[in-house]
Motif scaffolding. Structure first.
Motif, PDB file in Angstrom:
ATOM      1  N   SER A   1       0.844  -1.204   0.000  1.00 36.27           N
ATOM      2  CA  SER A   1       0.000   0.000   0.000  1.00 36.27           C
ATOM      3  C   SER A   1       0.873   1.246   0.000  1.00 36.27           C
ATOM      4  N   TYR A   2       0.336   2.299  -0.584  1.00 34.81           N
ATOM      5  CA  TYR A   2       1.012   3.600  -0.615  1.00 34.81           C
ATOM      6  C   TYR A   2       0.248   4.555   0.290  1.00 34.81           C
ATOM      7  N   LEU A   3       0.939   5.115   1.276  1.00 34.30           N
ATOM      8  CA  LEU A   3       0.319   6.017   2.238  1.00 34.30           C
ATOM      9  C   LEU A   3       0.879   7.418   2.093  1.00 34.30           C
ATOM     10  N   GLN A   4       0.012   8.398   2.215  1.00 34.89           N
ATOM     11  CA  GLN A   4       0.423   9.790   2.364  1.00 34.89           C
ATOM     12  C   GLN A   4      -0.035  10.238   3.742  1.00 34.89           C
ATOM     13  N   LEU A   5       0.909  10.737   4.526  1.00 32.05           N
ATOM     14  CA  LEU A   5       0.663  11.013   5.935  1.00 32.05           C
ATOM     15  C   LEU A   5       1.179  12.393   6.327  1.00 32.05           C
ATOM     16  N   SER A   6       0.298  13.194   6.861  1.00 31.49           N
ATOM     17  CA  SER A   6       0.727  14.501   7.351  1.00 31.49           C
ATOM     18  C   SER A   6       1.471  14.337   8.674  1.00 31.49           C
ATOM     19  N   HIS A   7       2.475  15.184   8.866  1.00 31.02           N
ATOM     20  CA  HIS A   7       3.237  15.139  10.114  1.00 31.02           C
ATOM     21  C   HIS A   7       3.875  16.498  10.365  1.00 31.02           C
ATOM     22  N   TYR A   8       4.268  16.715  11.608  1.00 33.76           N
ATOM     23  CA  TYR A   8       5.018  17.914  11.983  1.00 33.76           C
ATOM     24  C   TYR A   8       6.502  17.589  11.971  1.00 33.76           C
ATOM     25  N   ASP A   9       7.320  18.545  11.531  1.00 37.75           N
ATOM     26  CA  ASP A   9       8.760  18.360  11.662  1.00 37.75           C
ATOM     27  C   ASP A   9       9.230  19.031  12.952  1.00 37.75           C
ATOM     28  N   GLY A  10      10.524  19.025  13.187  1.00 37.83           N
ATOM     29  CA  GLY A  10      11.058  19.558  14.435  1.00 37.83           C
ATOM     30  C   GLY A  10      10.892  21.047  14.613  1.00 37.83           C
ATOM     31  N   GLN A  11      10.611  21.753  13.521  1.00 36.38           N
ATOM     32  CA  GLN A  11      10.388  23.203  13.584  1.00 36.38           C
ATOM     33  C   GLN A  11       8.909  23.551  13.655  1.00 36.38           C
ATOM     34  N   GLY A  12       8.075  22.515  13.789  1.00 33.16           N
ATOM     35  CA  GLY A  12       6.638  22.745  13.906  1.00 33.16           C
ATOM     36  C   GLY A  12       5.930  22.970  12.587  1.00 33.16           C
ATOM     37  N   ARG A  13       6.626  22.706  11.477  1.00 36.02           N
ATOM     38  CA  ARG A  13       6.013  22.869  10.164  1.00 36.02           C
ATOM     39  C   ARG A  13       5.248  21.609   9.793  1.00 36.02           C
ATOM     40  N   VAL A  14       4.111  21.786   9.115  1.00 36.08           N
ATOM     41  CA  VAL A  14       3.316  20.643   8.665  1.00 36.08           C
ATOM     42  C   VAL A  14       3.838  20.180   7.313  1.00 36.08           C
ATOM     43  N   CYS A  15       4.121  18.888   7.213  1.00 36.41           N
ATOM     44  CA  CYS A  15       4.616  18.288   5.980  1.00 36.41           C
ATOM     45  C   CYS A  15       3.706  17.117   5.602  1.00 36.41           C
ATOM     46  N   VAL A  16       3.762  16.714   4.359  1.00 37.17           N
ATOM     47  CA  VAL A  16       3.044  15.519   3.923  1.00 37.17           C
ATOM     48  C   VAL A  16       4.084  14.493   3.491  1.00 37.17           C
ATOM     49  N   GLY A  17       4.175  13.394   4.237  1.00 37.71           N
ATOM     50  CA  GLY A  17       5.136  12.346   3.943  1.00 37.71           C
ATOM     51  C   GLY A  17       4.499  11.224   3.155  1.00 37.71           C
ATOM     52  N   GLU A  18       5.335  10.274   2.715  1.00 37.33           N
ATOM     53  CA  GLU A  18       4.844   9.125   1.973  1.00 37.33           C
ATOM     54  C   GLU A  18       5.591   7.879   2.400  1.00 37.33           C
ATOM     55  N   ILE A  19       4.851   6.768   2.431  1.00 35.90           N
ATOM     56  CA  ILE A  19       5.400   5.487   2.869  1.00 35.90           C
ATOM     57  C   ILE A  19       4.777   4.380   2.031  1.00 35.90           C
ATOM     58  N   VAL A  20       5.575   3.366   1.721  1.00 31.57           N
ATOM     59  CA  VAL A  20       5.045   2.127   1.150  1.00 31.57           C
ATOM     60  C   VAL A  20       5.194   1.054   2.220  1.00 31.57           C
ATOM     61  N   CYS A  21       4.108   0.329   2.481  1.00 31.03           N
ATOM     62  CA  CYS A  21       4.120  -0.710   3.500  1.00 31.03           C
ATOM     63  C   CYS A  21       3.273  -1.890   3.042  1.00 31.03           C
ATOM     64  N   ASN A  22       3.307  -2.958   3.803  1.00 26.39           N
ATOM     65  CA  ASN A  22       2.428  -4.089   3.566  1.00 26.39           C
ATOM     66  C   ASN A  22       0.995  -3.672   3.891  1.00 26.39           C
ATOM     67  N   LYS A  23       0.041  -4.075   3.073  1.00 25.34           N
ATOM     68  CA  LYS A  23      -1.337  -3.645   3.291  1.00 25.34           C
ATOM     69  C   LYS A  23      -1.899  -4.173   4.615  1.00 25.34           C
ATOM     70  N   MET A  24      -1.242  -5.191   5.184  1.00 28.34           N
ATOM     71  CA  MET A  24      -1.679  -5.726   6.472  1.00 28.34           C
ATOM     72  C   MET A  24      -1.537  -4.707   7.602  1.00 28.34           C
ATOM     73  N   ILE A  25      -0.596  -3.769   7.465  1.00 28.04           N
ATOM     74  CA  ILE A  25      -0.388  -2.780   8.537  1.00 28.04           C
ATOM     75  C   ILE A  25      -0.736  -1.366   8.096  1.00 28.04           C
ATOM     76  N   ALA A  26      -1.279  -1.209   6.899  1.00 26.46           N
ATOM     77  CA  ALA A  26      -1.522   0.128   6.355  1.00 26.46           C
ATOM     78  C   ALA A  26      -2.463   0.945   7.238  1.00 26.46           C
ATOM     79  N   ASN A  27      -3.571   0.368   7.658  1.00 24.17           N
ATOM     80  CA  ASN A  27      -4.518   1.116   8.485  1.00 24.17           C
ATOM     81  C   ASN A  27      -3.966   1.381   9.874  1.00 24.17           C
ATOM     82  N   ASP A  28      -3.145   0.457  10.390  1.00 16.47           N
ATOM     83  CA  ASP A  28      -2.491   0.702  11.676  1.00 16.47           C
ATOM     84  C   ASP A  28      -1.583   1.924  11.592  1.00 16.47           C
ATOM     85  N   LEU A  29      -0.779   1.984  10.525  1.00 17.06           N
ATOM     86  CA  LEU A  29       0.123   3.131  10.371  1.00 17.06           C
ATOM     87  C   LEU A  29      -0.664   4.418  10.212  1.00 17.06           C
ATOM     88  N   LYS A  30      -1.743   4.369   9.456  1.00 14.37           N
ATOM     89  CA  LYS A  30      -2.552   5.578   9.292  1.00 14.37           C
ATOM     90  C   LYS A  30      -3.077   6.066  10.640  1.00 14.37           C
TER      91      LYS A  30
END
Length: 209
Positions: A51-80
């Protein structure tokens, strides 16, 4: 049919304070980035299992970023779900790019403090495939949470090689994971094992299922 498709898209996407968290299949564009890099020749994991995930996150400076991850679909919803909670609490993730942007080179990715998941490769120093090869392991803020091995000759091996000053876990610094850390608690709650709890080595960045 249109209603069903729209409902499925809605279930895979959650907007939190204007930020989008998505779980999707691998598009041709994403898979093309992976071929010959994280998805190496002879890879035994079917493309359909990832599965391909796009995930918003904060960096160390408090800026909002959109990251991306490829994982096994078995854990995709857990990671989300985990990253939704991390985002809600403004937990800092410095960088989250596909490891293919670093030519699937773990050392380069770790030195950049890049959080990543799928990479078809053996365990370092072994012929056994890593859990990353199945997309069932993720490394979080790896520069500040190195993998530390005590060698037979008494020396200490640190990965990435630039993370020597982070082998000591005290005082706790930004990006560091520990047992009182929100990141640790969320992953364990979702059934992951933390490499920082292992006896044979300490892999502080690593969570796997």
């Amino acid at each position: 049919m249109k209603r069903i498709v729209c409902l499925m898209m809605w279930m895979a996407t959650l907007t939190v304070s204007g930020q989008t968290f998505t779980v999707d299949t691998l598009s041709d564009a994403v898979f093309g980035r992976m071929l010959g890099k994280s998805y190496k020749e002879g890879c035994t994991i079917p493309r359909s299992q990832l599965s391909y995930l796009q995930l918003s996150h904060y960096d160390g400076q408090g800026r909002v970023c959109v990251g991306e991850i490829v994982c096994n679909k078995m854990i995709a919803n857990d990671l989300k779900e985990i990253f939704q909670e991390l985002y809600k609490h403004k937990y800092p993730i410095e960088r989250m790019r596909l490891i293919d942007d670093y030519d699937a080179d773990d050392e380069r990715s770790m030195r950049a403090n890049n959080t990543s998941c799928f990479n078809y490769r053996p365990i370092a120093g072994s012929k056994k495939l890593s859990k990353h090869s199945q997309g069932l392991a993720i490394d979080i803020n790896p520069l500040y949470n190195p993998c530390v091995r005590q060698q037979a000759d008494g020396t200490t091996s640190v990965q990435p090689a630039t993370a020597g000053k982070y082998v000591s876990r005290k005082p706790r610094q930004q990006y560091m994971i520990g047992k009182n850390d929100l990141c640790y608690r969320l992953f364990v709650k979702h059934g992951f094992t933390w490499g920082g709890s292992w006896r044979s080595l300490k892999d502080y960045q690593h969570f796997e299922r």
